[in-house]
Design an enzyme around this catalytic site. Sequence first.
Site: not given
Ligand code: GLA
Length: 400
Positions: A45, A47, A133, A139, A171, A183
Amino acid sequence: MIDGMIDSLLRPESTGDLLTARFREMFGTEMRIFRAPGRVNLIGEHTDYNDGFVMPAAIGFYTWVAAAKREDRVLEAYSDRFDEKVTFSLDALAGPPRRHWSDFIRGVAATLQGAGHSISGANLVIHGEVPLGAGLSSSASLEVATALAFTVSSGIAVPRLELAKLCQAAEHEYVGTRCGIMDQFIASFGVSGNALMLDCRSLVYQLIRVPRDLRLAVCNSMVRHEHASGEYNLRRADCEAGAKLLAQHLPGIHALRDVGIADLEKYKHALPETIYRRCRHVITENQRVLDAAKALQSGDAGGFGGLMYASHASLRDDYEVSCRELDLLVELAASRPGVYGARMTGGGFGGCTVNLVREECASAFEAEMARTYQQATGIAPDIYVCEPAQGAQAWPAERS
Ligand code: GLA
């Protein structure tokens, strides 16, 4: 024809069928349907924007987009979630974030055009299933499904990797979150039954099978993270500041990915305390992802779970992106039978935890987590027992 009729009499109406009917009713033409999933991140996370490692899996909640080309340069998009229609001209897409769902549509179209892809006007109907959320990446699923819809309905082919990167850029510019690539990547490349370990620098990835007797149980704290994008950008800025300060002592480093824990400790004095802790999270988290991949590949669910707990503690204490409700969900999960590990997932400041749970314990887990979390907070959580799902695809809706 007869076969099709019998088929549709026997089959309950699917989301794709409903969307088809909606589109025809609204625009009166044929269309194609695309969908892209939300995701849960198993480990790794904050990273991705440090050129590090992540291990997400797609989950079976999708954003669906029905699309048909128009002959003019107009985009008309209806979202059934918001029961609202927006209209844009393809020649006037620029502008700052408006904090509206249509920023994603406008952003994806503008970014595709900005990269030289000539997309056509289109009518869209959008149906979102990914909870909003909740840190499950609604997204990116909207961006990737929309990008596929625009390109296919315009008759142009854009490689998936480029699409994912353009969605990320959309984004940044049109929504205002300086997110990493995780994501959009998993929404594009997820494979059912598998987690995906991604090197966010080289974008080389490896699929890792999630054993069939394990479930990814996702507990939604119901605390929405909608105002978190400012904090998110601040964390990213902290990491960049840390990398810059460390580079004065470690020439050649470009991102925190390049720093080992021994070097961090050696040059700790060069960093403000908060920045040091942010860096420590990222550096230890990268190592946890590598260790977690080995654990999952060798069937060591217990080892994997231990790394999940350690990841949560690091996000809570060093990175400071957890919240009381997420910490509670992790604590409650830790004492349940059949749970190997639990941690917050996604950007944080609310949203969900992910739990690695033995299949036969999943329903009791669901019931007991709901009961105990509600007892402690007064909030009824949503709990989704998931298996890794498939990434973005066209939905085969065009039956006669
Ligand atoms: C969101 C961002 C991702 C990532 C996470 C944290 O989901 O869109 O790119 O940075 O937070 O790991």
